[in-house]
Scaffold this motif. Structure first.
Motif, PDB file in Angstrom:
ATOM      1  N   LEU A   1       0.876  -1.187   0.000  1.00  0.00           N
ATOM      2  CA  LEU A   1       0.000   0.000   0.000  1.00  0.00           C
ATOM      3  C   LEU A   1       0.903   1.224   0.000  1.00  0.00           C
ATOM      4  O   LEU A   1       1.437   1.628   1.040  1.00  0.00           O
ATOM      5  CB  LEU A   1      -0.902  -0.003   1.244  1.00  0.00           C
ATOM      6  N   PHE A   2       1.101   1.787  -1.180  1.00  0.00           N
ATOM      7  CA  PHE A   2       2.032   2.911  -1.321  1.00  0.00           C
ATOM      8  C   PHE A   2       1.253   4.183  -1.646  1.00  0.00           C
ATOM      9  O   PHE A   2       0.769   4.358  -2.760  1.00  0.00           O
ATOM     10  CB  PHE A   2       3.118   2.589  -2.365  1.00  0.00           C
ATOM     11  N   PHE A   3       1.129   5.040  -0.631  1.00  0.00           N
ATOM     12  CA  PHE A   3       0.431   6.323  -0.758  1.00  0.00           C
ATOM     13  C   PHE A   3       1.407   7.406  -1.216  1.00  0.00           C
ATOM     14  O   PHE A   3       1.039   8.574  -1.279  1.00  0.00           O
ATOM     15  CB  PHE A   3      -0.171   6.726   0.597  1.00  0.00           C
ATOM     16  N   GLU A   4       2.645   7.021  -1.464  1.00  0.00           N
ATOM     17  CA  GLU A   4       3.707   7.953  -1.871  1.00  0.00           C
ATOM     18  C   GLU A   4       4.598   7.210  -2.865  1.00  0.00           C
ATOM     19  O   GLU A   4       4.752   5.989  -2.751  1.00  0.00           O
ATOM     20  CB  GLU A   4       4.523   8.335  -0.619  1.00  0.00           C
ATOM     21  N   PRO A   5       5.233   7.926  -3.829  1.00  0.00           N
ATOM     22  CA  PRO A   5       6.008   7.216  -4.858  1.00  0.00           C
ATOM     23  C   PRO A   5       7.179   6.395  -4.309  1.00  0.00           C
ATOM     24  O   PRO A   5       7.739   6.716  -3.273  1.00  0.00           O
ATOM     25  CB  PRO A   5       6.540   8.348  -5.751  1.00  0.00           C
ATOM     26  N   SER A   6       7.534   5.362  -5.048  1.00  0.00           N
ATOM     27  CA  SER A   6       8.671   4.502  -4.685  1.00  0.00           C
ATOM     28  C   SER A   6       9.062   3.679  -5.895  1.00  0.00           C
ATOM     29  O   SER A   6       8.205   3.283  -6.689  1.00  0.00           O
ATOM     30  CB  SER A   6       8.257   3.558  -3.552  1.00  0.00           C
ATOM     31  N   THR A   7      10.340   3.432  -6.031  1.00  0.00           N
ATOM     32  CA  THR A   7      10.805   2.424  -6.998  1.00  0.00           C
ATOM     33  C   THR A   7      11.380   1.236  -6.228  1.00  0.00           C
ATOM     34  O   THR A   7      10.868   0.119  -6.291  1.00  0.00           O
ATOM     35  CB  THR A   7      11.881   3.023  -7.933  1.00  0.00           C
ATOM     36  N   ARG A   8      12.456   1.478  -5.473  1.00  0.00           N
ATOM     37  CA  ARG A   8      13.187   0.397  -4.805  1.00  0.00           C
ATOM     38  C   ARG A   8      12.364  -0.341  -3.750  1.00  0.00           C
ATOM     39  O   ARG A   8      12.309  -1.567  -3.737  1.00  0.00           O
ATOM     40  CB  ARG A   8      14.446   0.934  -4.092  1.00  0.00           C
ATOM     41  N   THR A   9      11.760   0.413  -2.849  1.00  0.00           N
ATOM     42  CA  THR A   9      11.132  -0.241  -1.698  1.00  0.00           C
ATOM     43  C   THR A   9       9.964  -1.110  -2.163  1.00  0.00           C
ATOM     44  O   THR A   9       9.873  -2.287  -1.801  1.00  0.00           O
ATOM     45  CB  THR A   9      10.664   0.820  -0.678  1.00  0.00           C
ATOM     46  N   ARG A  10       9.097  -0.534  -2.978  1.00  0.00           N
ATOM     47  CA  ARG A  10       7.921  -1.309  -3.408  1.00  0.00           C
ATOM     48  C   ARG A  10       8.339  -2.502  -4.264  1.00  0.00           C
ATOM     49  O   ARG A  10       7.921  -3.631  -4.024  1.00  0.00           O
ATOM     50  CB  ARG A  10       6.944  -0.422  -4.177  1.00  0.00           C
ATOM     51  N   LEU A  11       9.195  -2.242  -5.261  1.00  0.00           N
ATOM     52  CA  LEU A  11       9.518  -3.335  -6.181  1.00  0.00           C
ATOM     53  C   LEU A  11      10.385  -4.400  -5.516  1.00  0.00           C
ATOM     54  O   LEU A  11      10.281  -5.582  -5.843  1.00  0.00           O
ATOM     55  CB  LEU A  11      10.173  -2.787  -7.451  1.00  0.00           C
ATOM     56  N   SER A  12      11.250  -3.980  -4.571  1.00  0.00           N
ATOM     57  CA  SER A  12      12.064  -5.010  -3.897  1.00  0.00           C
ATOM     58  C   SER A  12      11.197  -5.837  -2.947  1.00  0.00           C
ATOM     59  O   SER A  12      11.418  -7.042  -2.790  1.00  0.00           O
ATOM     60  CB  SER A  12      13.259  -4.399  -3.168  1.00  0.00           C
ATOM     61  N   PHE A  13      10.183  -5.225  -2.331  1.00  0.00           N
ATOM     62  CA  PHE A  13       9.242  -6.010  -1.513  1.00  0.00           C
ATOM     63  C   PHE A  13       8.494  -7.007  -2.400  1.00  0.00           C
ATOM     64  O   PHE A  13       8.308  -8.177  -2.027  1.00  0.00           O
ATOM     65  CB  PHE A  13       8.221  -5.097  -0.818  1.00  0.00           C
TER      66      PHE A  13
ATOM     67  N   GLN B   1      23.834  -1.852  -2.812  1.00  0.00           N
ATOM     68  CA  GLN B   1      22.971  -1.609  -1.637  1.00  0.00           C
ATOM     69  C   GLN B   1      21.495  -1.829  -2.018  1.00  0.00           C
ATOM     70  O   GLN B   1      20.753  -2.497  -1.294  1.00  0.00           O
ATOM     71  CB  GLN B   1      23.219  -0.170  -1.188  1.00  0.00           C
ATOM     72  N   ALA B   2      21.100  -1.274  -3.162  1.00  0.00           N
ATOM     73  CA  ALA B   2      19.703  -1.456  -3.610  1.00  0.00           C
ATOM     74  C   ALA B   2      19.406  -2.946  -3.811  1.00  0.00           C
ATOM     75  O   ALA B   2      18.314  -3.422  -3.493  1.00  0.00           O
ATOM     76  CB  ALA B   2      19.463  -0.679  -4.895  1.00  0.00           C
ATOM     77  N   GLY B   3      20.384  -3.690  -4.312  1.00  0.00           N
ATOM     78  CA  GLY B   3      20.210  -5.135  -4.506  1.00  0.00           C
ATOM     79  C   GLY B   3      20.049  -5.870  -3.188  1.00  0.00           C
ATOM     80  O   GLY B   3      19.203  -6.773  -3.064  1.00  0.00           O
ATOM     81  N   TYR B   4      20.828  -5.491  -2.190  1.00  0.00           N
ATOM     82  CA  TYR B   4      20.721  -6.151  -0.875  1.00  0.00           C
ATOM     83  C   TYR B   4      19.317  -5.974  -0.287  1.00  0.00           C
ATOM     84  O   TYR B   4      18.866  -6.778   0.524  1.00  0.00           O
ATOM     85  CB  TYR B   4      21.748  -5.568   0.104  1.00  0.00           C
ATOM     86  N   GLY B   5      18.635  -4.894  -0.678  1.00  0.00           N
ATOM     87  CA  GLY B   5      17.306  -4.601  -0.129  1.00  0.00           C
ATOM     88  C   GLY B   5      16.321  -5.742  -0.324  1.00  0.00           C
ATOM     89  O   GLY B   5      15.488  -6.022   0.539  1.00  0.00           O
ATOM     90  N   LYS B   6      16.408  -6.405  -1.460  1.00  0.00           N
ATOM     91  CA  LYS B   6      15.473  -7.514  -1.717  1.00  0.00           C
ATOM     92  C   LYS B   6      15.720  -8.652  -0.716  1.00  0.00           C
ATOM     93  O   LYS B   6      14.767  -9.217  -0.171  1.00  0.00           O
ATOM     94  CB  LYS B   6      15.664  -8.019  -3.153  1.00  0.00           C
ATOM     95  N   TYR B   7      16.986  -8.980  -0.463  1.00  0.00           N
ATOM     96  CA  TYR B   7      17.281 -10.145   0.391  1.00  0.00           C
ATOM     97  C   TYR B   7      16.898  -9.899   1.850  1.00  0.00           C
ATOM     98  O   TYR B   7      16.371 -10.788   2.508  1.00  0.00           O
ATOM     99  CB  TYR B   7      18.767 -10.504   0.262  1.00  0.00           C
TER     100      TYR B   7
END
Ligand code: CP
Length: 304
Positions: free
Chosen positions: A44-56, A285-291
């Motif tokens: 539920l993203f009420f604000e823009p995101s690329t990394r956080t939403r897509l990595s989740f 760092q962005a890649g580690y976010g998924k794991y």
């Protein structure tokens, strides 16, 4: 039922365990491919995101689960006036876990009070961003081999930078951490962070506007974007947005094993000429976010 609203919701032992699991996922992804079969994550993203939403979303898919959600409030019933608490109650009927980003500070906390499923704060206003902090801790652990005995430079918008606030809160729990807080006077770390977190924990820190003076002492340089969306007037934003631009010239005095981090997105604060420097860690760092988000989903869903 556990939620993750603030990085302080996790003990240091739990953070270390999440990092251990994330490293195991990196080494043995095949062991985790069906762990969340038949489970659903709602983003539920009420604000823009690329990394956080897509990595989740990638994290849940790699665990064998499914994803539902929205990426802007205008496409949800928030646009008709529905409250965050009601939205959460309803989405809990359709999903097993919720990741929420909201421009209002405290919105994920409010959601968690009524939720029937675990809520993960995926960023609330200028307040907190605990899963970015978990990402940062995994990055530091993998790239530096330790989470203690580090001098960490935080540079840019330290006032509104929620990733900075969460990272300071997490790192003060490790031994022998020093901070160099580099920002324009208008964008200094808020007083409550200095008083309640740094000073209360007797953490050594320096506040400065001068990146060049201290860059040679740093083990980690954490750059941040001056966030246009948090300013009340455009004039101030335009005056401050290019205050720091990390380039080859500035890196000349830095340690050979410096780790340059950035939660991203960047605008101008790191020149693209740095991207090929071995010290540039921000895309890794962005890649580690998924794991680390995979490890967090498993923990909150209580899956071994
Ligand atoms: N680091 C981070 O939160 O990026 P997004 O805003 O793209 O999710």
């Amino acid at each position: 039922m556990r939620h993750l609203i603030d990085i302080k919701d996790l003990s240091i032992e739990e953070i270390d365990e999440l990092i251990k699991v994330a490293k195991d996922i990196i080494a043995h992804p095949e062991r985790y491919r069906e762990k969340c079969k038949y489970k659903k994550l709602a983003t539920l993203f009420f604000e823009p995101s690329t990394r956080t939403r897509l990595s989740f979303e990638a994290a849940m898919m790699e665990l064998g689960g499914n994803v539902i959600g929205f990426s802007e409030s205008s496409s949800s019933s928030a646009a008709k006036g529905e409250s965050v608490a009601d939205t959460t109650r309803v989405v809990g009927c359709y999903s097993d876990i919720i990741a929420m980003r909201h421009p209002k500070e405290g919105a994920p906390l409010v959601a968690s009070l009524k939720s029937t499923v675990p809520i993960i704060n995926a960023g609330d206003g200028g307040h907190n961003h605990p899963t970015q902090t978990l990402t940062d801790l995994l990055t530091i652990s993998c790239e530096k081999g330790r989470l203690d005995n580090l001098t960490i430079g935080l540079c840019g918008d330290l006032k509104f930078g929620r990733t900075v606030h969460s990272l300071i809160t997490a790192m003060v729990r490790y031994p022998n951490i020093k901070f160099v807080l580099i920002s324009p006077d208008e964008l200094k770390v808020p007083e409550y962070i200095k008083k309640e977190i740094l000073e209360k924990n007797k953490i050594a820190y320096i506040e400065t506007t001068d990146i060049e003076k201290y860059i040679g002492e740093l083990d980690i340089l954490y750059m941040t974007r001056v966030q246009k969306e948090r300013f009340f007037n455009e004039e101030d934003y335009l005056r401050l947005k290019d205050y720091y631009i990390l380039n080859k010239e500035k890196l000349r005095e830095a340690k050979k094993d410096l780790c340059v981090m950035h939660p991203l997105p960047r605008v101008n604060e790191i020149s693209t000429e740095i991207d090929s420097d071995p010290r540039a860690c921000y895309f890794k760092q962005a890649g580690y976010g998924k794991y680390i988000r995979m490890a967090l989903i498993l923990k909150l869903l209580e899956i071994d």
